[in-house]
Design a protein around this motif. Structure first.
Motif, PDB file in Angstrom:
ATOM      1  N   ALA A 265      32.691 -13.734   6.597  1.00  0.00           N
ATOM      2  CA  ALA A 265      32.935 -14.643   5.477  1.00  0.00           C
ATOM      3  C   ALA A 265      31.648 -15.318   5.019  1.00  0.00           C
ATOM      4  N   LEU A 266      30.835 -15.751   5.955  1.00  0.00           N
ATOM      5  CA  LEU A 266      29.601 -16.462   5.598  1.00  0.00           C
ATOM      6  C   LEU A 266      28.531 -15.520   5.038  1.00  0.00           C
ATOM      7  N   ALA A 267      28.623 -14.240   5.380  1.00  0.00           N
ATOM      8  CA  ALA A 267      27.619 -13.282   4.903  1.00  0.00           C
ATOM      9  C   ALA A 267      27.931 -12.735   3.519  1.00  0.00           C
ATOM     10  N   ALA A 268      29.200 -12.810   3.091  1.00  0.00           N
ATOM     11  CA  ALA A 268      29.636 -12.152   1.859  1.00  0.00           C
ATOM     12  C   ALA A 268      29.395 -13.014   0.626  1.00  0.00           C
ATOM     13  N   ASP A 269      29.290 -12.351  -0.515  1.00  0.00           N
ATOM     14  CA  ASP A 269      29.177 -13.061  -1.789  1.00  0.00           C
ATOM     15  C   ASP A 269      30.508 -13.690  -2.191  1.00  0.00           C
ATOM     16  N   THR A 270      31.601 -12.963  -1.979  1.00  0.00           N
ATOM     17  CA  THR A 270      32.937 -13.417  -2.383  1.00  0.00           C
ATOM     18  C   THR A 270      33.885 -13.249  -1.208  1.00  0.00           C
ATOM     19  N   VAL A 271      34.766 -14.228  -1.013  1.00  0.00           N
ATOM     20  CA  VAL A 271      35.672 -14.209   0.137  1.00  0.00           C
ATOM     21  C   VAL A 271      37.112 -14.396  -0.321  1.00  0.00           C
ATOM     22  N   ILE A 272      37.968 -13.462   0.107  1.00  0.00           N
ATOM     23  CA  ILE A 272      39.410 -13.580  -0.061  1.00  0.00           C
ATOM     24  C   ILE A 272      39.999 -13.892   1.303  1.00  0.00           C
ATOM     25  N   CYS A 273      40.731 -14.983   1.403  1.00  0.00           N
ATOM     26  CA  CYS A 273      41.366 -15.371   2.666  1.00  0.00           C
ATOM     27  C   CYS A 273      42.865 -15.155   2.550  1.00  0.00           C
ATOM     28  N   CYS A 274      43.402 -14.263   3.391  1.00  0.00           N
ATOM     29  CA  CYS A 274      44.827 -13.950   3.402  1.00  0.00           C
ATOM     30  C   CYS A 274      45.485 -14.716   4.550  1.00  0.00           C
TER      31      CYS A 274
ATOM     32  N   ALA B 272      25.273  -8.857  14.977  1.00  0.00           N
ATOM     33  CA  ALA B 272      23.927  -9.391  14.755  1.00  0.00           C
ATOM     34  C   ALA B 272      23.502  -9.221  13.303  1.00  0.00           C
ATOM     35  N   ALA B 273      23.824  -8.073  12.702  1.00  0.00           N
ATOM     36  CA  ALA B 273      23.481  -7.836  11.302  1.00  0.00           C
ATOM     37  C   ALA B 273      24.266  -8.770  10.380  1.00  0.00           C
ATOM     38  N   LEU B 274      25.543  -9.008  10.697  1.00  0.00           N
ATOM     39  CA  LEU B 274      26.329  -9.972   9.929  1.00  0.00           C
ATOM     40  C   LEU B 274      25.756 -11.384  10.076  1.00  0.00           C
ATOM     41  N   HIS B 275      25.350 -11.726  11.297  1.00  0.00           N
ATOM     42  CA  HIS B 275      24.769 -13.055  11.530  1.00  0.00           C
ATOM     43  C   HIS B 275      23.502 -13.225  10.699  1.00  0.00           C
ATOM     44  N   ALA B 276      22.694 -12.169  10.618  1.00  0.00           N
ATOM     45  CA  ALA B 276      21.490 -12.235   9.790  1.00  0.00           C
ATOM     46  C   ALA B 276      21.860 -12.466   8.325  1.00  0.00           C
ATOM     47  N   GLY B 277      22.906 -11.776   7.853  1.00  0.00           N
ATOM     48  CA  GLY B 277      23.354 -11.992   6.481  1.00  0.00           C
ATOM     49  C   GLY B 277      23.870 -13.399   6.258  1.00  0.00           C
TER      50      GLY B 277
ATOM     51  N   ALA C  68      23.061 -16.092   7.885  1.00  0.00           N
ATOM     52  CA  ALA C  68      21.995 -17.092   8.035  1.00  0.00           C
ATOM     53  C   ALA C  68      20.821 -16.870   7.081  1.00  0.00           C
ATOM     54  N   ASN C  69      20.959 -15.866   6.182  1.00  0.00           N
ATOM     55  CA  ASN C  69      19.906 -15.549   5.218  1.00  0.00           C
ATOM     56  C   ASN C  69      18.586 -15.223   5.921  1.00  0.00           C
ATOM     57  N   LEU C  70      18.692 -14.413   6.981  1.00  0.00           N
ATOM     58  CA  LEU C  70      17.521 -13.969   7.729  1.00  0.00           C
ATOM     59  C   LEU C  70      17.166 -12.534   7.324  1.00  0.00           C
ATOM     60  N   PRO C  71      15.876 -12.160   7.409  1.00  0.00           N
ATOM     61  CA  PRO C  71      15.485 -10.813   6.996  1.00  0.00           C
ATOM     62  C   PRO C  71      15.900  -9.730   7.981  1.00  0.00           C
TER      63      PRO C  71
ATOM     64  N   GLY D 277       4.443 -11.149  22.753  1.00  0.00           N
ATOM     65  CA  GLY D 277       4.051 -10.156  23.750  1.00  0.00           C
ATOM     66  C   GLY D 277       3.641  -8.873  23.076  1.00  0.00           C
ATOM     67  N   ASP D 278       3.479  -7.819  23.871  1.00  0.00           N
ATOM     68  CA  ASP D 278       3.000  -6.552  23.345  1.00  0.00           C
ATOM     69  C   ASP D 278       4.116  -5.550  23.054  1.00  0.00           C
ATOM     70  N   ASP D 279       5.364  -5.899  23.343  1.00  0.00           N
ATOM     71  CA  ASP D 279       6.428  -4.911  23.207  1.00  0.00           C
ATOM     72  C   ASP D 279       6.991  -4.855  21.790  1.00  0.00           C
ATOM     73  N   GLU D 280       7.640  -3.729  21.489  1.00  0.00           N
ATOM     74  CA  GLU D 280       8.311  -3.512  20.218  1.00  0.00           C
ATOM     75  C   GLU D 280       9.797  -3.832  20.388  1.00  0.00           C
ATOM     76  N   ILE D 281      10.349  -4.615  19.472  1.00  0.00           N
ATOM     77  CA  ILE D 281      11.737  -5.057  19.565  1.00  0.00           C
ATOM     78  C   ILE D 281      12.565  -4.391  18.471  1.00  0.00           C
ATOM     79  N   PRO D 282      13.670  -3.696  18.823  1.00  0.00           N
ATOM     80  CA  PRO D 282      14.554  -3.161  17.778  1.00  0.00           C
ATOM     81  C   PRO D 282      15.181  -4.294  16.962  1.00  0.00           C
ATOM     82  N   VAL D 283      15.305  -4.068  15.662  1.00  0.00           N
ATOM     83  CA  VAL D 283      15.912  -5.070  14.781  1.00  0.00           C
ATOM     84  C   VAL D 283      16.889  -4.380  13.839  1.00  0.00           C
ATOM     85  N   VAL D 284      17.866  -5.165  13.352  1.00  0.00           N
ATOM     86  CA  VAL D 284      18.826  -4.666  12.361  1.00  0.00           C
ATOM     87  C   VAL D 284      18.691  -5.496  11.097  1.00  0.00           C
ATOM     88  N   PRO D 285      18.983  -4.896   9.938  1.00  0.00           N
ATOM     89  CA  PRO D 285      18.880  -5.630   8.662  1.00  0.00           C
ATOM     90  C   PRO D 285      20.102  -6.516   8.462  1.00  0.00           C
ATOM     91  N   PRO D 286      20.029  -7.462   7.543  1.00  0.00           N
ATOM     92  CA  PRO D 286      21.221  -8.272   7.253  1.00  0.00           C
ATOM     93  C   PRO D 286      22.299  -7.439   6.569  1.00  0.00           C
TER      94      PRO D 286
END
Length: 303
Positions: free
Chosen positions: A187-196, A109-114, A116-119, A146-155
């Motif tokens: 790969a989509l979250a990183a600044d630079t990608v090396i593909c082996c 989920a944290a990688l997906h946020a990175g 997709a450029n999500l906070p 709603g009124d509940d608190e949702i746990p979140v992870v950073p990108p």
């Protein structure tokens, strides 16, 4: 546009001391050759990020390259603990390391946020988990519905992601089949990608089966052709997992001195992956080869 280069050149160009690195692969296509090149080059103060860090991260830690590991579950799969990882955490050998732990889903989920450029990304399954008490990066937000608190992870946005695939054209459009793990997200979250890749192929081969194209040229910066680059993990359709290597590491890693001797022989003592493969020997590699009939069936889509 990506370009084809050697492993040494790709690592030299892309990696700097203090970078955050994601060496991807979920039991399958783990970029061991890249990890060994990082060790040979003597990098330090790296943050290693990955779901399921295994032997290659244990080796990087033992070599003194690492100051932090962000991860979900760590171990020698099917065998036991990562002993070098434990020594660094518990004894500061060869140097202390910081840890940041998530669940598998929390990491993805944290990688997906990175990617997709999500906070942040909500991960409800952290509700009630004691990981929240040990990882300050896992926080909560009020639900707008709603009124509940949702746990979140950073990108998670690594400086460099090193990913693997079976084959690629020279532009970096790569075919991967088998277990993809979190490679695409990394790969989509990183600044630079090396593909082996195990082999370079024509653009026509890639275009013949677009459903296998997990990485595309716009995401990849460097392409490295490195046969057996994932050993001792496996590359479906090319070679099997070398289970003996994982059992051997359990014995080697019991003390720091034996690990250093192993690194001297198998990493520092060889110039590149070709020499490593030659040292393994033809018989060991042939024993890992996949039956060509099955490999052909996979390539031709004859299932």
């Amino acid at each position: 546009m990506s370009h084809v280069t050697t492993m040494a050149s790709a690592i030299s160009d892309a990696v700097n001391d203090g970078d955050s690195l994601y060496l991807a692969g979920f039991t399958h296509l783990i970029p061991f050759a890249a990890g060994h090149e990082i060790i040979r080059a003597g990098y330090g103060d790296l943050e290693l990020i990955r779901a399921t860090p295994d032997l290659v991260y244990d080796q990087l830690i033992a070599a003194g390259c690492v100051s932090k590991v962000t991860f979900s579950w760590a171990g020698n799969p099917g065998v036991g603990s990562l002993r070098a990882f434990r020594r660094a955490v518990e004894e500061g050998v060869p140097n202390p390391i910081e840890t940041e732990e998530y669940t598998h889903y929390g990491m993805v989920a944290a990688l997906h946020a990175g990617a997709a450029n999500l906070p942040f990304m909500p991960v409800r399954t952290f509700a009630g988990s004691d990981l929240v008490d040990h990882n300050d990066a896992i926080r909560t937000v009020s639900s707008p519905y709603g009124d509940d608190e949702i746990p979140v992870v950073p990108p998670i946005e690594p400086d460099v992601a090193i990913v693997s695939a079976q084959r690629s054209d020279e532009d970096g459009n790569a075919h991967l089949w088998g277990i993809p793990g979190e490679q695409k997200e990394a790969a989509l979250a990183a600044d630079t990608v090396i593909c082996c890749v195990e082999e370079l192929c024509s653009a026509e081969t890639i275009r013949s089966d677009p459903n296998r194209t997990l990485f595309t040229a716009d995401a990849v910066d460097y392409v490295v052709e490195v046969p057996y680059g994932a050993h001792p993990s496996y590359a479906q359709g090319y070679y099997d997992r070398d289970n003996e290597a994982y059992l051997e590491w359990e014995e080697v890693s019991k003390n720091h001195e034996d690990v250093q001797a192993w690194l001297d022989e198998w990493v520092y003592g060889v110039e590149n992956r070709r020499e490593y493969s030659e040292k393994l020997g033809a018989k060991r590699l042939l024993d890992l080869e996949v039956d060509s009939r099955y490999a052909t069936a996979i390539d031709m889509g004859d299932y």
